[in-house]
Design an enzyme around this catalytic site. Structure first.
Site, PDB file in Angstrom:
ATOM      1  N   PRO A 126     -15.325 -25.136  23.533  1.00 13.51           N
ATOM      2  CA  PRO A 126     -15.451 -26.109  24.622  1.00 13.51           C
ATOM      3  C   PRO A 126     -15.890 -25.514  25.958  1.00 13.51           C
ATOM      4  CG  PRO A 126     -13.144 -25.658  24.143  1.00 13.51           C
ATOM      5  CD  PRO A 126     -13.951 -25.022  23.037  1.00 13.51           C
ATOM      6  N   ASN A 127     -16.709 -26.294  26.617  1.00 13.08           N
ATOM      7  CA  ASN A 127     -17.210 -26.030  27.977  1.00 13.08           C
ATOM      8  C   ASN A 127     -18.284 -24.941  28.039  1.00 13.08           C
ATOM      9  OD1 ASN A 127     -15.493 -27.957  29.371  1.00 13.08           O
ATOM     10  ND2 ASN A 127     -13.812 -26.594  28.831  1.00 13.08           N
ATOM     11  N   ARG A 142     -21.189 -23.545  35.129  1.00 16.85           N
ATOM     12  CA  ARG A 142     -19.729 -23.457  35.081  1.00 16.85           C
ATOM     13  C   ARG A 142     -19.254 -22.136  35.703  1.00 16.85           C
ATOM     14  NH1 ARG A 142     -16.101 -22.104  29.727  1.00 16.85           N
ATOM     15  NH2 ARG A 142     -14.096 -22.327  30.752  1.00 16.85           N
ATOM     16  N   TYR A 174     -18.587 -16.549  34.829  1.00 13.54           N
ATOM     17  CA  TYR A 174     -19.272 -16.592  33.527  1.00 13.54           C
ATOM     18  C   TYR A 174     -20.744 -16.217  33.599  1.00 13.54           C
ATOM     19  CZ  TYR A 174     -15.009 -18.866  31.895  1.00 13.54           C
ATOM     20  OH  TYR A 174     -13.701 -19.126  31.567  1.00 13.54           O
ATOM     21  N   ASN A 221     -16.649 -17.454  19.859  1.00 12.08           N
ATOM     22  CA  ASN A 221     -16.080 -17.631  21.195  1.00 12.08           C
ATOM     23  C   ASN A 221     -15.414 -18.997  21.186  1.00 12.08           C
ATOM     24  OD1 ASN A 221     -15.319 -17.901  23.818  1.00 12.08           O
ATOM     25  ND2 ASN A 221     -17.281 -17.305  24.716  1.00 12.08           N
ATOM     26  N   ALA A 242     -11.325 -22.059  25.344  1.00  9.93           N
ATOM     27  CA  ALA A 242      -9.914 -22.347  25.621  1.00  9.93           C
ATOM     28  C   ALA A 242      -9.072 -22.488  24.352  1.00  9.93           C
ATOM     29  CB  ALA A 242      -9.800 -23.605  26.472  1.00  9.93           C
ATOM     30  N   GLU A 245     -14.136 -11.701  17.445  1.00 10.19           N
ATOM     31  CA  GLU A 245     -13.719 -12.566  18.556  1.00 10.19           C
ATOM     32  C   GLU A 245     -14.526 -12.156  19.787  1.00 10.19           C
ATOM     33  OE1 GLU A 245      -9.556 -12.255  19.468  1.00 10.19           O
ATOM     34  OE2 GLU A 245      -9.732 -13.491  21.277  1.00 10.19           O
ATOM     35  N   HIS A 260     -15.614 -13.000  23.968  1.00 13.58           N
ATOM     36  CA  HIS A 260     -15.416 -13.686  25.244  1.00 13.58           C
ATOM     37  C   HIS A 260     -16.364 -13.101  26.281  1.00 13.58           C
ATOM     38  CE1 HIS A 260     -11.795 -15.523  23.686  1.00 13.58           C
ATOM     39  NE2 HIS A 260     -11.436 -14.327  23.244  1.00 13.58           N
ATOM     40  N   ARG A 280      -7.180 -11.944  33.422  1.00 13.74           N
ATOM     41  CA  ARG A 280      -7.071 -13.278  34.025  1.00 13.74           C
ATOM     42  C   ARG A 280      -5.635 -13.805  33.920  1.00 13.74           C
ATOM     43  NH1 ARG A 280     -11.980 -16.744  31.902  1.00 13.74           N
ATOM     44  NH2 ARG A 280     -11.211 -18.061  33.605  1.00 13.74           N
TER      45      ARG A 280
HETATM   46  C1  DQA Z   1     -13.731 -17.561  27.435  1.00 10.22           C
HETATM   47  C2  DQA Z   1     -12.348 -17.208  28.010  1.00 10.22           C
HETATM   48  C3  DQA Z   1     -11.364 -18.361  27.814  1.00 10.22           C
HETATM   49  O1  DQA Z   1     -10.105 -18.012  28.386  1.00 10.22           O
HETATM   50  C4  DQA Z   1     -11.870 -19.589  28.516  1.00 10.22           C
HETATM   51  O2  DQA Z   1     -11.007 -20.687  28.268  1.00 10.22           O
HETATM   52  C5  DQA Z   1     -13.267 -19.941  28.150  1.00 10.22           C
HETATM   53  C6  DQA Z   1     -14.242 -18.865  27.990  1.00 10.22           C
HETATM   54  C7  DQA Z   1     -14.781 -16.493  27.750  1.00 10.22           C
HETATM   55  O3  DQA Z   1     -15.830 -16.497  27.102  1.00 10.22           O
HETATM   56  O4  DQA Z   1     -14.571 -15.669  28.661  1.00 10.22           O
HETATM   57  O5  DQA Z   1     -13.634 -21.104  28.070  1.00 10.22           O
HETATM   58  O6  DQA Z   1     -13.607 -17.638  26.019  1.00 10.22           O
END
Ligand code: DQA
Length: 144
Positions: free
Chosen positions: A10-11, A18, A23, A74, A77, A98, A100, A107
């Site tokens: 998501p997002n 964003r 990011y 990825n 959240a 995994e 990110h 964070r």
């Molecule tokens: C994320 C890190 C997560 O904590 C966050 O909710 C994201 C992006 C990252 O790529 O840094 O949406 O996965």
């Protein structure tokens, strides 16, 4: 040919606009384009997807069984909340990375827990968009 599925949660469809200070300014389309170039260079067959839905991610992880050699996830959240994603990952026998953009451990405390990590062979975090192509390099190093 190594088949790799990159799944985004998501997002991440809003990358570029964003929180760019966190990011970066690359859009998800920019990242996908860079991944396609790197995957071609490695001779990898790449599937690249994004969804805002937890259930869709579970379905795609299930689909990867039998069709993908490696999964790069990825989960955004959902990383920090989804037992369903962990359970689905446990049934995928290939290489699991995994991923990110940021380093969640730098964070908020709620980002320090990952439901993806217990099922992942490795983690790439904190390198921004470059992490995606680094993950493809990691698959090439492990699987050829
Ligand atoms: C994320 C890190 C997560 O904590 C966050 O909710 C994201 C992006 C990252 O790529 O840094 O949406 O996965």
């Amino acid at each position: 040919m190594t088949a790799i599925h990159i799944l985004n949660g998501p997002n991440l469809n809003l990358l570029g606009t964003r929180e760019p200070e966190l990011y970066g300014s690359d859009t998800l389309a920019d990242i996908e384009a860079a991944c396609r170039i790197r995957a071609n260079a490695h001779g990898q067959d790449l599937t690249f997807r994004q969804t805002n839905s937890e259930g869709q991610l579970v379905t795609w992880i299930q689909e990867a069984r039998g069709t993908a050699d490696a999964l790069i996830l990825n989960a955004a959240a959902y990383t920090h909340s989804s037992v369903a994603i962990l359970d689905a990952l446990k049934m995928f026998d290939g290489l699991k990375i995994e991923l990110h953009l940021t380093n969640p451990h730098q964070r908020e405390a709620f980002r320090h827990t990952s439901f993806v990590s217990p099922a992942a062979n490795g983690v790439i975090a904190g390198f921004g968009a470059a992490g995606y192509t680094l993950a493809l390099d990691a698959v090439a190093a492990k699987l050829g």
